[in-house]
Write an enzyme that holds these catalytic residues in place. Structure first.
Site, short mmCIF file in Angstrom:
data_model
loop_
_atom_site.label_atom_id
_atom_site.label_comp_id
_atom_site.label_asym_id
_atom_site.label_seq_id
_atom_site.Cartn_x
_atom_site.Cartn_y
_atom_site.Cartn_z
N HIS A 16 -9.61 -4.04 12.67
CA HIS A 16 -8.82 -4.63 11.71
C HIS A 16 -8.18 -5.79 12.46
CE1 HIS A 16 -4.42 -4.32 9.67
NE2 HIS A 16 -5.35 -4.79 8.66
N SER A 19 0.01 -5.12 9.80
CA SER A 19 0.44 -5.73 8.56
C SER A 19 1.53 -6.40 9.09
CB SER A 19 0.87 -4.94 7.70
OG SER A 19 1.17 -5.84 6.35
N ARG A 45 0.82 -1.25 -0.09
CA ARG A 45 -0.03 0.00 -0.05
C ARG A 45 0.82 1.08 -0.04
NH1 ARG A 45 -2.07 0.87 4.40
NH2 ARG A 45 -1.31 -1.28 5.45
N LYS A 48 -2.12 -12.00 11.64
CA LYS A 48 -3.46 -12.17 11.75
C LYS A 48 -4.15 -13.33 10.79
CE LYS A 48 -4.40 -7.98 10.22
NZ LYS A 48 -3.20 -7.35 10.05
N THR A 49 -3.61 -13.33 9.40
CA THR A 49 -3.92 -14.31 8.57
C THR A 49 -3.34 -15.56 8.90
OG1 THR A 49 -4.11 -12.48 7.02
CG2 THR A 49 -3.81 -14.84 6.09
N ARG A 72 1.89 -11.83 -2.27
CA ARG A 72 0.47 -12.07 -1.63
C ARG A 72 -0.19 -13.00 -2.26
NH1 ARG A 72 -1.48 -9.20 3.10
NH2 ARG A 72 0.13 -7.71 3.35
N LYS A 115 -8.81 -2.35 1.10
CA LYS A 115 -8.60 -1.56 2.10
C LYS A 115 -9.57 -0.40 2.16
CE LYS A 115 -6.18 -3.49 5.51
NZ LYS A 115 -5.63 -4.69 5.47
N ASP A 144 -9.25 -10.53 8.37
CA ASP A 144 -8.62 -9.29 8.21
C ASP A 144 -9.52 -8.12 8.67
OD1 ASP A 144 -6.20 -7.54 7.50
OD2 ASP A 144 -7.44 -6.48 5.91
N1 LIG Z 1 5.57 -16.67 15.24
C1 LIG Z 1 4.77 -16.02 14.40
N2 LIG Z 1 3.43 -15.97 14.06
C2 LIG Z 1 2.88 -15.41 13.21
N3 LIG Z 1 3.48 -15.17 11.81
C3 LIG Z 1 4.79 -15.51 11.64
C4 LIG Z 1 5.46 -16.04 12.85
N4 LIG Z 1 6.68 -16.06 12.52
C5 LIG Z 1 6.83 -15.88 11.37
N5 LIG Z 1 5.51 -15.49 10.58
C6 LIG Z 1 5.44 -15.11 9.34
O1 LIG Z 1 4.93 -13.69 9.70
C7 LIG Z 1 3.89 -13.19 8.73
C8 LIG Z 1 2.52 -12.65 9.08
O2 LIG Z 1 1.94 -12.33 8.23
P1 LIG Z 1 0.20 -12.46 8.01
O3 LIG Z 1 -0.19 -13.61 8.85
O4 LIG Z 1 -0.04 -12.27 6.59
O5 LIG Z 1 0.23 -10.92 8.79
P2 LIG Z 1 -1.16 -9.91 8.90
O6 LIG Z 1 -2.28 -10.85 8.36
O7 LIG Z 1 -1.52 -9.49 10.22
O8 LIG Z 1 -0.75 -8.69 7.97
C9 LIG Z 1 3.87 -14.75 7.68
O9 LIG Z 1 4.50 -14.41 6.62
C10 LIG Z 1 4.31 -15.68 8.65
O10 LIG Z 1 4.77 -16.80 7.84
C1 LIG Z 2 -3.77 -6.27 2.99
C2 LIG Z 2 -3.12 -5.44 3.81
O1 LIG Z 2 -3.22 -6.20 5.18
P1 LIG Z 2 -2.49 -7.06 6.22
O2 LIG Z 2 -1.19 -6.91 5.79
O3 LIG Z 2 -2.99 -6.52 7.62
O4 LIG Z 2 -2.83 -8.43 5.93
C3 LIG Z 2 -2.29 -4.49 3.76
O5 LIG Z 2 -1.80 -3.89 4.66
O6 LIG Z 2 -2.11 -3.97 2.35
MN LIG Z 3 -3.49 -10.43 6.67
#
Ligand SMILES: Nc1ncnc2c1ncn2[C@@H]1O[C@H](COP(=O)(O)OP(=O)(O)O)[C@@H](O)[C@H]1O
Ligand SMILES: C=C(OP(=O)(O)O)C(=O)O
Ligand SMILES: [Mn+2]
Length: 535
Positions: free
Chosen positions: A218, A236, A57, A240-241, A321, A199, A255
């Site tokens: 969020h 980010s 973003r 979360k995911t 992504r 978003k 999300d």
């Molecule tokens: N202990 C952990 N808990 C969660 N994610 C982790 C951890 N260690 C490494 N990661 C990595 O960190 C990233 C977390 O990203 P994501 O779940 O997409 O975050 P969000 O959805 O909050 O943006 C992933 O690439 C995941 O593989």
């Molecule tokens: C899609 C997004 O959300 P997040 O990284 O929290 O999954 C983003 O911030 O562009």
């Molecule tokens: Mn996410």
């Protein structure tokens, strides 16, 4: 033309080619994308695309039109930056002129929000077929009956090839995300990062739903086999995911959610996962989505001949992504909702390695951490730069929250005050030292700690009080290496830990100054404590 809406683009005052593709489904859109040369197919059938320059973003290129509607309702400042109605009018004229030139357009009529009483009708007009596929995956797809009498309320025009002109449009660069809440029109130009679209819809709901008594969040959300909901707030990259996709729990969403009087419900119809270093062992459910048709992979590197994916390759982006419909995850909520939560988790990726992997918060500490919205980013990609930098993004989502943080904070306060909810802070960042010295917290350890917190077993174990932050930290947890529970113990240099912890404490306190007048004494006194550290 099949599926064409009763409200045409001309009805909206837009001049456009007759070559409009309305509400195409996945097969048609993927075929369009391939024919247009927008991407290629990976082994298993995912569509692989590259976004070019913008792989995330562009937060500093986002504007909200400042007018009678928004003057007193938007929290103007560093994150919500004003655009004048005059600049928007010029931008809109240029967008509409650019739209009229496009030989082909993709239009989707979708819902922002899964629950009929709390959703908005959104029309998304795209230049790229893969963007159309992305947004129909991420938003909620109406049924054929719902499409038949769909009237767009908000419209997004997304033209990656558009170039904004700072002199004429008041933008910072050629990239623009301009939100007009009066005209209910969002213009996205100069970026192909698909996440901007979803978003933007989140921003609309975050603006509207507090007035309907819903707390927009969020966060990701899932449900235990016993039917207890947990929500996971986080900026980010904090997990979360990743952490919400767990075979043993039912996924609500990854999300964006709303918390009404009766439920936590998803705003979306799909997920958007980080692909970098994706491991089939640590994230089997997410990995499986990359091996099938219907998924779009953004900036993932692929071998042109074998069509195998290389998730370790960051040459196109660190923020690669994958987007997929939510039901690509095996265990999801059919109603897109769960009961009001029993547990609230704040995820933070603390690159300082100061915070414990899990801590239990009082209601006041929860408010303090919610308003702070702390995470720490690693210093970037320059060789030799190893100092992390603290990020405070209020409500764990400042770029998406148009209103003052106290609006969202008060909604949370009311909900916590009703009782029956336990709040936790979980550090998915560094252990054994800061970034560059220690390592990222193992996903397995984070999951084990979360499971113990969420099934209630952690509550009956012994806790100690963290001397810097004042929250409670478990002393030992079955199935988890006891050593990682005490971050100071994992650092080789204890004095360095103490100094680093106090540096972070100072950053929390400095950042919170802006909220002091908006909270009561209880929340103010939930701040971390400055201590004198021996030099
Ligand atoms: N202990 C952990 N808990 C969660 N994610 C982790 C951890 N260690 C490494 N990661 C990595 O960190 C990233 C977390 O990203 P994501 O779940 O997409 O975050 P969000 O959805 O909050 O943006 C992933 O690439 C995941 O593989
Ligand atoms: C899609 C997004 O959300 P997040 O990284 O929290 O999954 C983003 O911030 O562009
Ligand atoms: Mn996410």
């Amino acid at each position: 033309m099949a599926n064409k809406s009763k409200v045409s683009l001309a009805d909206q005052g837009f001049t456009a080619t007759d070559n409009q593709k309305w509400n195409l489904g996945t097969e048609a859109l993927v075929e369009e994308a391939l024919r247009n040369g927008e991407g290629s197919l990976a082994k298993g059938g995912a569509l692989v695309v590259a976004t070019g320059k913008h792989t995330g973003r562009s937060a500093t290129d986002k504007f909200i039109v400042r007018d009678a509607e928004t003057e007193n309702s938007v929290w103007w400042g560093k994150t919500n930056v004003a655009m004048t109605p005059e600049n928007f009018a010029a931008l809109k004229a240029d967008f509409l002129a650019a739209l009229a030139e496009k030989p082909k357009l993709y239009v989707q009529d979708l819902f922002g929000g899964s629950q009929s009483e709390y959703r908005v009708n959104v029309r998304v007009i795209n230049e790229f077929a893969w963007h159309s596929q992305f947004i129909r995956t991420l938003l909620v797809r109406p049924t054929a009956d719902q499409l038949a009498d769909f009237a767009p309320e908000y419209t997004i025009i997304d033209l990656p090839s558009f170039r904004a002109d700072p002199a004429r449009h008041g933008t910072r660069s050629e990239t623009v995300i301009a939100v007009n809440l009066t005209e209910k029109l969002i213009l996205i130009g100069g970026t192909a990062y698909a996440g901007e679209m979803k978003k933007s819809v989140f921003g609309i709901l975050n603006y509207l739903l507090p007035t309907k008594g819903v707390m927009p969040m969020h966060c990701s959300a899932n449900i235990s086999p016993e039917g207890e909901t947990a929500v996971f707030f986080g900026l980010s990259g904090t997990g979360k995911t990743t952490l919400s996709a767990d075979a043993s729990r039912t996924l609500i969403g990854d999300d964006e959610h709303g918390w009404s009087d009766t439920a936590v419900f998803n705003f979306e119809g799909g997920c958007y996962a980080k692909m970098i270093n994706l491991s089939p062992e640590a994230e089997p459910e997410i990995y499986a989505t990359t091996q099938r048709f219907g998924t779009v992979l953004e900036n993932v590197v692929m071998d042109a001949d074998t069509r195998t994916l290389d998730f370790a390759d960051n040459t196109l982006a660190e923020n690669s992504r994958g987007s997929y419909p939510i039901d690509f995850i095996p265990n999801t909520s059919a109603e897109n909702l769960g009961p009001v939560p029993k547990n609230i988790i704040f995820l933070t990726a603390d690159a300082y390695g100061v915070l414990p992997p899990i801590a239990r918060l009082t209601a006041e500490q929860a408010m303090y951490h919610f308003l702070s919205g702390y995470t720490a980013r690693v210093a970037g990609t320059e060789i030799g730069v190893t100092e992390p930098s603290a990020t405070f993004s209020t409500c764990f989502g400042a770029p998406f929250m148009p209103r003052h943080p106290s609006v969202y904070g008060n909604l949370l306060k009311e909900r916590i005050a009703k009782g029956n909810v336990t709040c936790w802070l979980v550090n998915t960042g560094w252990t054994g030292g800061k970034y560059g010295v220690g390592n990222r917290m193992p996903i397995k350890a984070t999951r084990a700690l979360l499971n113990a917190a969420l099934d209630g077993s952690l509550n009956s174990t012994e806790f100690r009080k963290d001397p810097n932050f004042g929250f409670e930290v478990p002393v030992s947890v079955p199935g988890v290496d006891t050593a990682i529970l005490d971050p100071r113990g994992t650092w080789a240099d204890k004095a360095d830990y103490d100094a680093t912890a106090q540096k972070l404490v100072g950053q929390f306190i400095d950042n919170f100054a802006q909220f002091e007048d908006h909270v009561d004494e209880g929340v103010r006194s939930a701040a971390p404590v400055r201590q004198s550290v021996a030099a």
